[in-house]
Design a protein around this motif. Structure first.
Motif, short mmCIF file in Angstrom:
data_model
loop_
_atom_site.label_atom_id
_atom_site.label_comp_id
_atom_site.label_asym_id
_atom_site.label_seq_id
_atom_site.Cartn_x
_atom_site.Cartn_y
_atom_site.Cartn_z
N VAL A 170 0.86 -1.19 0.00
CA VAL A 170 0.00 0.00 0.00
C VAL A 170 0.89 1.24 0.00
N SER A 171 0.66 2.12 -0.98
CA SER A 171 1.49 3.32 -1.09
C SER A 171 0.69 4.47 -1.68
N ASN A 172 1.28 5.67 -1.57
CA ASN A 172 0.66 6.87 -2.13
C ASN A 172 1.03 7.08 -3.60
N SER A 173 2.06 6.37 -4.06
CA SER A 173 2.47 6.47 -5.46
C SER A 173 2.86 5.07 -5.92
N PRO A 174 2.85 4.82 -7.22
CA PRO A 174 3.18 3.47 -7.70
C PRO A 174 4.58 3.03 -7.27
N ILE A 175 4.66 1.83 -6.77
CA ILE A 175 5.92 1.21 -6.37
C ILE A 175 6.05 -0.08 -7.17
N SER A 216 -3.42 12.09 -0.28
CA SER A 216 -3.90 12.85 0.87
C SER A 216 -3.29 12.29 2.16
N PHE A 217 -3.20 13.15 3.15
CA PHE A 217 -2.57 12.79 4.42
C PHE A 217 -3.23 11.56 5.02
N ASP A 218 -2.45 10.57 5.39
CA ASP A 218 -2.89 9.33 6.04
C ASP A 218 -3.77 8.43 5.17
#
Length: 150
Positions: A31-36, A52-54
């Motif tokens: 789970v991430s905020n940008s593609p990994i 967004s935050f959290d």
């Protein structure tokens, strides 16, 4: 069947997680905020949440349950996941438990206050090979225990 949820944006042990998950045939969700980049494997899934935050923490906390191992260094996320019944492991291999999380939260608050006052305090020690080894062993042991209990 256990499953692993990874707070992945700053996780230094993703390769170790894959190694243990493949050995135990346990699904992993990154789970991430940008593609990994993740391995192309049927056991590995990826969830990219908003920036967004959290957002990643909220998604993980909503999915956390008794069958989940959550890997995170985030103390507040660890607390939320423990309350949901999940097992929580820090990237250094140290487990967060219901008996230890209160002290971890208190220490976090004290350190934040010291930083806010401008006190010159150091950060955590650098991530080491010993931390990596401890994590591998701890995740393996935790999955074995969960499989035996389930």
């Amino acid at each position: 069947m256990p499953r692993i949820l990874v707070d992945a944006d700053a996780c230094p042990v993703k390769e170790e997680i894959y190694k243990v998950a493949f050995r135990h045939e346990v699904p992993v969700t990154i789970v991430s905020n940008s593609p990994i980049r993740v391995p192309q494997h049927p056991l590995i899934g990826r969830v990219v949440v908003s920036d967004s935050f959290d957002a990643a923490d909220d998604w993980i906390a909503e999915q956390a349950a008794g069958d989940a191992v959550v890997v995170t260094a985030d103390i507040l996320l660890a607390d939320r996941c423990l309350k949901a019944g999940a097992k929580v492991l820090g990237s250094n291999g140290k487990p967060f438990t219901t008996s230890s999380i209160g002290n971890a939260i208190a220490t976090r608050a004290i350190m934040a206050d010291l930083r806010a006052d401008g006190s010159a305090i150091g950060g955590p020690p650098p991530f080491s090979k010993a931390d990596r080894s401890r994590f591998l062993s701890a995740l393996d042991e935790l999955l074995v225990k969960m499989k035996r209990a389930g």
